[in-house]
Design a protein around this motif. Structure first.
Motif, PDB file in Angstrom:
ATOM      1  N   GLN A 171       9.009  -4.563  -0.775  1.00 31.55           N
ATOM      2  CA  GLN A 171       9.005  -3.301  -0.450  1.00 31.55           C
ATOM      3  C   GLN A 171       8.805  -2.560  -1.661  1.00 31.55           C
ATOM      4  OE1 GLN A 171      12.092  -1.715   1.768  1.00 31.55           O
ATOM      5  NE2 GLN A 171      11.588  -3.008   3.599  1.00 31.55           N
ATOM      6  N   GLY A 226       5.289  -3.373  -3.011  1.00 32.06           N
ATOM      7  CA  GLY A 226       4.059  -3.056  -2.147  1.00 32.06           C
ATOM      8  C   GLY A 226       3.896  -4.249  -1.588  1.00 32.06           C
ATOM      9  N   LEU A 237       3.190  -7.300   1.332  1.00 31.45           N
ATOM     10  CA  LEU A 237       3.569  -7.381   2.783  1.00 31.45           C
ATOM     11  C   LEU A 237       4.222  -8.438   3.084  1.00 31.45           C
ATOM     12  CD1 LEU A 237       0.177  -6.416   4.229  1.00 31.45           C
ATOM     13  CD2 LEU A 237       2.021  -4.986   4.134  1.00 31.45           C
ATOM     14  N   ASP A 284       6.994  -6.479   7.976  1.00 31.21           N
ATOM     15  CA  ASP A 284       6.625  -5.062   7.518  1.00 31.21           C
ATOM     16  C   ASP A 284       5.374  -4.824   8.488  1.00 31.21           C
ATOM     17  OD1 ASP A 284       8.129  -5.074   5.499  1.00 31.21           O
ATOM     18  OD2 ASP A 284       6.808  -5.963   3.875  1.00 31.21           O
ATOM     19  N   HIS A 318       4.964  -0.530   6.805  1.00 33.91           N
ATOM     20  CA  HIS A 318       3.480  -0.544   6.691  1.00 33.91           C
ATOM     21  C   HIS A 318       2.704  -0.515   7.781  1.00 33.91           C
ATOM     22  CE1 HIS A 318       4.526  -0.594   2.259  1.00 33.91           C
ATOM     23  NE2 HIS A 318       5.033  -1.853   2.348  1.00 33.91           N
ATOM     24  N   GLN A 375      -0.355   9.271   0.086  1.00 31.08           N
ATOM     25  CA  GLN A 375       1.011   8.880  -0.462  1.00 31.08           C
ATOM     26  C   GLN A 375       1.433  10.038  -1.307  1.00 31.08           C
ATOM     27  OE1 GLN A 375       1.985   6.471   1.586  1.00 31.08           O
ATOM     28  NE2 GLN A 375       0.197   6.288   2.188  1.00 31.08           N
ATOM     29  N   LEU A 400      -0.116   0.826  -0.585  1.00 29.30           N
ATOM     30  CA  LEU A 400       1.359   0.216  -0.182  1.00 29.30           C
ATOM     31  C   LEU A 400       2.259   0.223  -1.088  1.00 29.30           C
ATOM     32  CD1 LEU A 400      -0.480  -3.088   1.452  1.00 29.30           C
ATOM     33  CD2 LEU A 400       0.480  -1.160   2.649  1.00 29.30           C
ATOM     34  N   GLN A 438       3.382   3.744  -0.888  1.00 28.24           N
ATOM     35  CA  GLN A 438       4.198   4.048   0.184  1.00 28.24           C
ATOM     36  C   GLN A 438       5.695   3.428   0.052  1.00 28.24           C
ATOM     37  OE1 GLN A 438       3.235   2.001   4.014  1.00 28.24           O
ATOM     38  NE2 GLN A 438       3.164   3.983   4.830  1.00 28.24           N
ATOM     39  N   SER A 439       5.804   2.138  -0.574  1.00 29.24           N
ATOM     40  CA  SER A 439       7.145   1.445  -0.811  1.00 29.24           C
ATOM     41  C   SER A 439       7.975   2.490  -1.871  1.00 29.24           C
ATOM     42  CB  SER A 439       6.857   0.075  -1.403  1.00 29.24           C
ATOM     43  OG  SER A 439       6.207  -0.508  -0.491  1.00 29.24           O
TER      44      SER A 439
END
Length: 578
Positions: free
Chosen positions: A35, A38, A40, A44, A165, A226, A303, A306-307
């Motif tokens: 996470q 980022g 996957l 997730d 995600h 984000q 990603l 976002q993490s």
């Protein structure tokens, strides 16, 4: 004993004799590392299929509207050009397309030296289809990511069995699917049109380039979603990237046509990559690799970002305001300006810089007048009026740019209402009509301010390049005069908001249709009655043309009446509340 051992090991040792699992603490550290970076990991993307079906259901109206509208526009261009233009008229229009002004707007014009209808459609109108695909992607990503978080619906979704995600990846998958579907529909209508493009591989190269560009700006919107906790700011940042890409590409292509030294700038823009494929001329696929690479990098970056943030928050931290508002925020007009000032500030900077850059090409246009064909000189006002013609055309061009700002700013009032921020304002002594009128006033004045800056930029650039400072004042006047058409379009936007906010998208349709008619109506040899349907064709391109006082007064009166009707409608309809 086995139960005791299983309990002691906290579930890390299997009771059936299978392969031992890693200790739970290590599994948690592994998930945390995935996470944090980022990547996957397992779980997730839980619920991706269900959430994608849900998004498709929500977009059951917008998806066909976007795809079919852009496909229909492609069909219109391909069939209209093939029907109305014979060999001589096509040659005249392609000569026009090779001048620096048209290169600024449409692109490098590959293959127009030996023009065919497919080459003309790709070279002249392809960039507008690309802009449509990019806007479709930006708005789709914003609607399914940041808007969902801002309204609190994403929290309800995340409360179910969904991965961290899942929502972002589902929005990206949906948008990529929309662009693939768009490319296929465009290829079908183009291939079976009167233009009869051959070979089919060139048709696919053209439409896939458009779809690829849409995917790139889907990834751009995924990143900007984000950064800010607000959907409007996220979409605005992605739109700013699109605007910069258009300007950079335009400067590079304009420099290339006029013999300048900035042609390499076209390769620093995703729009430039799509156009550099040169369908029906060079047919090179490799520029799309740049788009694919940028898409992959931006998706990975989204990603990662976002993490690193909380749900509902943004990477850019929100600043806490003062506990008590100052006297400058005691009126709805001051509050409306406060909410719009950041957006207006960035647009002001961009418009002023664009004006200076575009105006600086005035000298180059005048120096090359002796070598320009008569077709170009006629459109630009003749050999003696080329400078005035160019500056007048730039006034029309900036009117379209500022109109986009105006519609976006008007849509901000709907965002305030749907975000449940208008309700606290209206709970005070502020009336509904007063709140709408205040927001409209700031937007109207902001549009005039941007046209003033555009005129100053164009005038300063043109006067400096020509060493003739008498050009400054007429250029400023010509740009400011176009404000009346922008205000009329704004009045329509506010009227739609006051009566039915869901229909505000119709403003974009009126804007797009008016822009196409104003730019290409004469090229398509349309009737004057059809061209007059454009809101941008009535004021006059001063200083090349005289200004129309009746049209200006009618537009100003229409704007006032429409805003007044909007205030009445806003008072009568239900408010979107929590």
């Amino acid at each position: 004993m086995n139960l005791l051992a299983a309990h002691t090991d906290d579930g890390d040792r299997p009771v059936d004799g299978g392969t031992p699992k890693a200790p739970r603490s290590k599994r948690r550290r592994g998930a945390h590392e995935r996470q944090r970076h980022g990547r996957l990991g397992e779980g997730d993307l839980t619920g991706l299929g269900h959430l994608l079906i849900f998004m498709l259901r929500r977009d059951r109206l917008w998806l066909p509207i976007w795809v079919l509208s852009l496909a229909a526009l492609t069909a219109y261009f391909a069939n209209a050009i093939a029907v109305v233009m014979d060999g001589d008229s096509l040659h005249a229009m392609t000569v026009l397309a090779k001048n620096p002004v048209m290169a600024l707007i449409t692109g490098p014009g590959y293959g127009l030296d030996e023009a065919t209808v497919p080459r003309f459609v790709v070279g002249m109108y392809g960039v507008f289809l690309m802009l449509g695909a990019a806007l479709m992607s930006i708005l789709t990503i914003s609607r399914h990511t940041r808007t969902e978080e801002q309204t609190g619906r994403a929290e309800l979704v995340r409360a179910n069995v969904t991965g961290r995600h899942t929502q972002l990846i589902a929005a990206l998958v949906l948008t990529v699917f929309m662009n693939l579907l768009l490319s296929a529909c465009m290829a079908a209508v183009f291939h079976f049109s009167e233009a009869a493009p051959e070979p089919l591989s060139s048709t696919f190269l053209f439409t896939i380039g458009i779809g690829t560009l849409g995917c790139v700006f889907a990834a751009v919107a995924a990143v900007t979603a984000q950064l800010s906790p607000f959907a409007r700011a996220a979409s605005g940042m992605a739109g700013a990237v699109l605007a910069v890409s258009f300007v950079v590409r335009g400067i590079g292509d304009m420099s290339s046509v006029s013999g300048g030294g900035l042609e390499r700038l076209s390769w620093f823009s995703p729009l430039g990559w799509a156009q550099q494929t040169a369908p029906f001329t060079l047919d090179r696929w490799w520029p799309l690799l740049y788009s694919a690479g940028l898409f992959a990098v931006l998706v990975a970056l989204s990603l990662i970002l976002q993490s690193r943030r909380d749900l509902g928050a943004g990477i850019v931290a929100e600043r806490l305001g003062r506990a008590h508002a100052g006297p400058r925020l005691s009126t709805p007009l001051a509050l409306a300006f406060r909410l719009q000032r950041t957006n207006l500030m960035w647009w002001s900077l961009g418009v002023l810089l664009m004006g200076v850059v575009f105006g600086s090409f005035t000298g180059a246009m005048d120096e090359s007048a002796a070598d320009m064909p008569e077709e170009i000189l006629q459109v630009m006002g003749g050999r003696s009026g080329l400078v005035d013609g160019y500056l007048g055309y730039m006034a029309l061009y900036f009117a379209m740019i500022v109109s986009a700002y105006a519609i976006i700013a008007a849509g901000g009032l709907r965002a305030e209402e749907s975000g449940n921020r208008s309700e606290p304002v209206l709970a005070t002594a502020v009336s509904r009509g007063g709140w709408l009128t205040a927001w409209a006033t700031v937007t109207l004045v902001g549009s005039a301010w941007l046209m003033l800056l555009a005129g100053l930029g164009d005038g300063i650039g043109g006067a400096a390049s020509m060493d003739d400072w008498s050009l400054l004042w007429p250029t400023v006047v010509g740009h400011l005069a176009q404000t009346a058409s922008i205000w009329a379009l704004l009045g329509l936007s506010f009227l739609l908001y006051g009566l039915a906010p869901r229909l505000m998208g119709l403003s974009w349709i009126v804007f797009a249709g008016s822009a196409v008619l104003a730019l290409f109506g004469q090229m398509l040899q349309l009737d004057e009655a059809v061209i007059d349907a454009s809101i941008f064709t009535h004021i006059g391109q001063y200083p090349a043309e005289d200004l129309s006082a009746p049209a200006t007064l009618v537009f100003l009166a229409a704007a006032a009446v429409l805003v007044g009707l909007a205030a009445i409608g806003f008072r009568r309809r239900d408010l979107v509340t929590a």
